[in-house]
Design a protein around this motif. Structure first.
Motif, short mmCIF file in Angstrom:
data_model
loop_
_atom_site.label_atom_id
_atom_site.label_comp_id
_atom_site.label_asym_id
_atom_site.label_seq_id
_atom_site.Cartn_x
_atom_site.Cartn_y
_atom_site.Cartn_z
N ASN A 199 93.75 54.81 39.73
CA ASN A 199 95.12 54.82 39.20
C ASN A 199 95.75 53.42 39.13
O ASN A 199 96.91 53.23 39.43
N GLY A 200 94.94 52.45 38.67
CA GLY A 200 95.49 51.11 38.40
C GLY A 200 96.20 51.08 37.05
O GLY A 200 96.33 52.11 36.37
N ASN A 201 96.65 49.89 36.66
CA ASN A 201 97.39 49.77 35.39
C ASN A 201 96.53 50.11 34.18
O ASN A 201 97.05 50.57 33.16
N VAL A 202 95.20 49.89 34.27
CA VAL A 202 94.34 50.23 33.13
C VAL A 202 94.32 51.75 32.93
O VAL A 202 94.40 52.24 31.80
N ASP A 222 97.41 52.65 31.19
CA ASP A 222 97.35 52.27 29.77
C ASP A 222 96.62 53.34 28.95
O ASP A 222 97.10 53.79 27.90
N ARG A 229 91.81 58.41 44.73
CA ARG A 229 91.15 58.91 45.95
C ARG A 229 92.04 58.80 47.17
O ARG A 229 91.82 59.47 48.15
N ARG A 230 93.07 57.94 47.10
CA ARG A 230 93.97 57.83 48.26
C ARG A 230 95.32 58.47 47.93
O ARG A 230 95.49 59.07 46.88
N GLU A 284 105.04 49.01 35.58
CA GLU A 284 104.25 49.89 34.71
C GLU A 284 104.58 51.36 34.98
O GLU A 284 104.57 52.18 34.07
N SER A 309 88.13 54.38 35.83
CA SER A 309 88.98 53.20 35.67
C SER A 309 89.13 52.58 37.05
O SER A 309 90.19 52.60 37.66
N ILE A 310 88.00 52.06 37.54
CA ILE A 310 87.99 51.60 38.94
C ILE A 310 87.82 50.08 39.03
O ILE A 310 87.35 49.56 40.02
N GLY A 311 88.24 49.40 37.99
CA GLY A 311 88.26 47.94 38.03
C GLY A 311 87.15 47.31 37.20
O GLY A 311 86.25 47.99 36.72
N THR A 314 92.16 40.53 39.26
CA THR A 314 93.49 40.91 39.74
C THR A 314 94.56 40.08 39.04
O THR A 314 94.28 38.98 38.56
N GLY A 315 95.77 40.62 39.05
CA GLY A 315 96.93 39.86 38.56
C GLY A 315 97.20 40.12 37.09
O GLY A 315 96.58 40.97 36.46
N PHE A 316 98.18 39.37 36.57
CA PHE A 316 98.68 39.59 35.21
C PHE A 316 98.35 38.37 34.36
O PHE A 316 97.82 37.38 34.87
P1 NAP Z 1 92.83 48.14 39.92
O1 NAP Z 1 94.27 47.86 39.83
O2 NAP Z 1 92.03 47.35 40.88
O3 NAP Z 1 92.69 49.73 40.25
C1 NAP Z 1 91.44 50.28 40.54
C2 NAP Z 1 91.58 51.74 40.93
O4 NAP Z 1 90.26 52.27 41.08
C3 NAP Z 1 92.30 51.97 42.25
O5 NAP Z 1 93.07 53.13 42.15
C4 NAP Z 1 91.12 52.19 43.22
O6 NAP Z 1 91.45 52.99 44.33
C5 NAP Z 1 90.18 52.97 42.34
N1 NAP Z 1 88.80 52.94 42.82
C6 NAP Z 1 88.02 51.86 43.10
N2 NAP Z 1 86.80 52.26 43.48
C7 NAP Z 1 86.80 53.62 43.45
C8 NAP Z 1 85.83 54.61 43.72
N3 NAP Z 1 84.59 54.30 44.13
N4 NAP Z 1 86.18 55.91 43.59
C9 NAP Z 1 87.42 56.25 43.17
N5 NAP Z 1 88.38 55.36 42.88
C10 NAP Z 1 88.07 54.05 43.03
O7 NAP Z 1 92.07 47.96 38.53
P2 NAP Z 1 92.53 48.00 37.00
O8 NAP Z 1 93.43 49.14 36.71
O9 NAP Z 1 91.25 47.88 36.25
O10 NAP Z 1 93.37 46.65 36.81
C11 NAP Z 1 92.77 45.36 36.96
C12 NAP Z 1 93.87 44.29 36.99
O11 NAP Z 1 94.43 44.15 35.70
C13 NAP Z 1 95.01 44.64 37.94
O12 NAP Z 1 95.46 43.47 38.57
C14 NAP Z 1 96.07 45.15 37.00
O13 NAP Z 1 97.39 45.04 37.48
C15 NAP Z 1 95.84 44.27 35.79
N6 NAP Z 1 96.38 44.93 34.59
C16 NAP Z 1 97.70 44.77 34.35
C17 NAP Z 1 98.28 45.41 33.29
C18 NAP Z 1 99.76 45.24 33.04
O14 NAP Z 1 100.40 44.45 33.72
N7 NAP Z 1 100.32 45.95 32.11
C19 NAP Z 1 97.53 46.24 32.46
C20 NAP Z 1 96.18 46.40 32.74
C21 NAP Z 1 95.61 45.74 33.82
P3 NAP Z 1 91.60 52.37 45.80
O15 NAP Z 1 92.92 51.66 45.77
O16 NAP Z 1 91.54 53.53 46.67
O17 NAP Z 1 90.45 51.40 45.98
#
Ligand code: NAP
Length: 570
Positions: free
Chosen positions: A259-262, A265, A303-304, A315, A413-415, A463-465
């Motif tokens: 549940n990250g920002n992606v 989106d 998961r949490r 967001e 969507s886990i990064g 990480t970050g924006f």
């Molecule tokens: P993210 O913010 O790191 O979120 C990853 C998510 O995946 C978390 O909820 C994490 O949960 C979960 N996860 C990781 N491993 C897992 C597993 N094995 N099983 C289940 N869930 C798992 O990643 P993202 O959404 O790809 O974003 C990447 C970066 O880009 C972030 O800094 C984000 O803010 C940025 N971004 C910003 C914008 C914006 O500002 N509009 C838009 C897109 C992206 P846990 O927390 O439990 O590990």
């Protein structure tokens, strides 16, 4: 009326330095800057001069009186960063400005100007070029594997976030500087090696991002009907490598894991009104698929618990003011439980918003728009289905309780994860190039790798924006300039003009700045026919055809280039 920073804040800090009364925080010298989810204007100290509005590269700042209804929550959000300031009186203006971090000063007695290759053309690359070009005479050549620049701003920012994409106007300005040159459609690692680049430059900054998805290693991932959110975003944005991605929207439910920002989106776009998306730069193929979509619910499965939601507060505000977002009753209880024990102000505000969401008791579907359900405490176990995905099995995190959810499309969507770069060391687990403040370090010897630097996600992880890359790139450029000043970087062995010849020999279809401007103009013109900011080309062949017919650069530019070549020969 004070000014207010809204959702598209990129955190690059430009507004901080423009503000004459230092009322925007955290500023880049303050401890919270690196981790802040956005910057905040103190409504009590703001003198309403509007200097920050002009400085903001993404149009995120406006006077409070001019905010759209969905932006109203940002008034309280900005003020909440300054709880000690009385809301009913003005602070006297201060003359203490935010301390400016000085640009690295190029010194020393060298044979020629500092010349740097930057690999990649996303935000970290463009901010690095910007920092280097603050110094007189420095030359920057930017290499990008696609015929179009700007990386994730073009292919990763969701199409309904058009203001965020405005940062490309800043990048265009950087790219127009005389000492900046684009080599687009050129892949370093394929057409050119690190040594090739070092033969023509003092140093190379790799700002290639983290192009891979982190993969979820559970049974069933890989079945038709499974995929990743980042690929889906690339498909939505018309990235040429993802035009044929199978995105099956013929079933009622989509599950997004993480549940990250992606994740937000993707869920927002999959549930948006296609008529609204039709006014953005979304790809034609995605728009067509969304018009035919039968999706009624996107479940974002974390998961949490709610307290650990990975999405940012701006967001979440943007999502809940735009989309139909609900929570199951059990998750409402989790939110209330977390709310009782929270101390951090930003997390508390997220939980308060979640606590006010509607309940997911009513069936989803017409006449309402499709909805988004935020779900918690669900650890994925396996994808259900034999020949194609038809759902997911989870366990309730921390228990043996198992539950299933049907879905026609399962996206993780886990990064993101970085990819190894030819000729450089790589940390496979962290997905980054080992480095010290941007200086690449060989992990075996502990010594710097000559002439190699990194910036952005390949340096610090995903990480970050967008604006976080500005301070990240500045740190790398400082290291590079220190090494140059200390005489640690060898002078290039070839004249700068030899680089063009080498690149053209290895990649005859290299696209230069004029080629990119022609692609850009053609896309904007195609878009204007249907009231869209641009209609992107999604095939490289089409891009190259337009670039090949680019008008000649103006005479003045050609003369300047010729003079530069003559100076090289002298
Ligand atoms: P993210 O913010 O790191 O979120 C990853 C998510 O995946 C978390 O909820 C994490 O949960 C979960 N996860 C990781 N491993 C897992 C597993 N094995 N099983 C289940 N869930 C798992 O990643 P993202 O959404 O790809 O974003 C990447 C970066 O880009 C972030 O800094 C984000 O803010 C940025 N971004 C910003 C914008 C914006 O500002 N509009 C838009 C897109 C992206 P846990 O927390 O439990 O590990």
């Amino acid at each position: 009326m004070p000014h207010v920073i809204t959702q598209s804040c990129c955190s690059d800090g430009s507004c901080v330095y423009a503000c004459p009364v230092n009322c925007i925080h955290p500023s880049p010298d303050e401890p919270g800057f690196a981790t802040a989810e956005m910057l905040y204007i103190d409504p009590v100290a703001c003198v309403d001069c509007g200097a920050c509005v002009s400085a903001c590269p993404v149009g995120a700042i406006a006077p409070a009186s001019q905010l759209a209804p969905e932006q109203q929550p940002f008034i309280a959000l900005n003020a909440s960063y300054y709880p000690e300031h009385p809301a009913d009186q003005k602070l006297p203006p201060t003359s203490k400005l935010a301390p400016v971090i000085p640009a690295p000063e190029v010194r020393g007695n060298h044979r020629g100007p500092l010349t740097v290759a930057v690999v990649g053309s996303g935000p970290a690359a463009m901010y690095a070029a910007d920092e280097l070009l603050t110094q007189h005479g420095v030359r920057v050549n930017v290499f990008e594997k696609l015929p179009t620049p700007y990386g994730l701003v073009r292919a990763g920012v969701a199409p309904d976030h058009q203001t965020t994409k405005r940062v490309t106007a800043l990048f265009d300005r950087i790219a127009r500087r005389r000492e900046f040159q684009f080599f687009l459609n050129v892949e370093v690692g394929k057409h050119l090696s690190h040594d090739d680049l070092l033969a023509h430059h003092h140093a190379v900054i790799y700002a290639v991002g983290a192009p891979n998805d982190r993969r979820l290693e559970i049974n069933g991932m890989g079945l038709p009907g499974t995929g990743t959110a980042t690929e889906t975003v690339a498909w939505i944005n018309g990235h040429p490598d993802f035009t044929d991605l199978p995105v099956d929207l013929s079933h009622e439910r989509v599950i997004v894991v993480g549940n990250g920002n992606v994740a937000l989106d993707v869920a927002r776009v999959l549930t948006a009104d296609p008529d609204e998306l039709a006014r953005t730069d979304i790809s034609d193929h995605a728009l067509q698929a969304l018009r035919a979509s039968r999706v009624q619910e996107v479940v974002i499965a974390a998961r949490r618990g709610p307290m650990h939601s990975a999405f940012t507060l701006p967001e979440l505000i943007g999502l809940t003011t735009k989309a139909n977002v609900v929570l199951a009753a059990a998750d409402h209880e989790l939110v209330l439980r977390d709310l009782a024990g929270v101390s951090d102000a930003v997390t508390k505000q997220k939980l308060e918003i979640l606590s006010k969401l509607g309940e997911a008791t009513m069936p989803a579907g017409p006449p309402l728009r499709p909805r988004i359900r935020l779900a918690y405490q669900l650890t994925p176990i396996r994808v259900l289905g034999e020949h194609r995905a038809n759902g997911m099995q989870f366990c309730v995190t921390g228990t043996d309780e198992v539950c299933q959810l049907g879905a026609g499309l399962v996206l993780t969507s886990i990064g993101y994860h970085g990819k190894a770069i030819r000729d450089l060391p790589f940390d496979d687990i962290a997905g980054v190039v080992p480095n010290n403040g941007g200086r690449v370090i060989d992990p075996n010897s502990g010594e710097p790798v000559h002439g190699a630097y990194v910036a952005g996600w390949i340096k610090r992880g995903p990480t970050g924006f967008i604006g976080t890359n500005k301070s990240c790139a500045l740190q790398t450029v400082q290291r590079l300039v220190d090494d140059f000043n200390a005489g640690l970087l060898r002078d290039p062995i070839s004249k700068p003009s030899a680089l063009d010849t080498l690149v053209r020999a290895r990649q005859p279809t290299v696209v230069d700045a004029a080629g990119w401007r022609a692609i850009d103009a053609a896309e904007v013109s195609r878009g204007s026919l249907s009231d869209r900011p641009r209609n992107k080309f999604t095939s490289i062949a089409d891009m190259l055809e337009v670039a090949a017919n680019a008008p000649e650069p103006p005479l003045r530019r050609r003369l300047a280039d010729r003079l530069r070549q003559l100076a090289d020969l002298a």
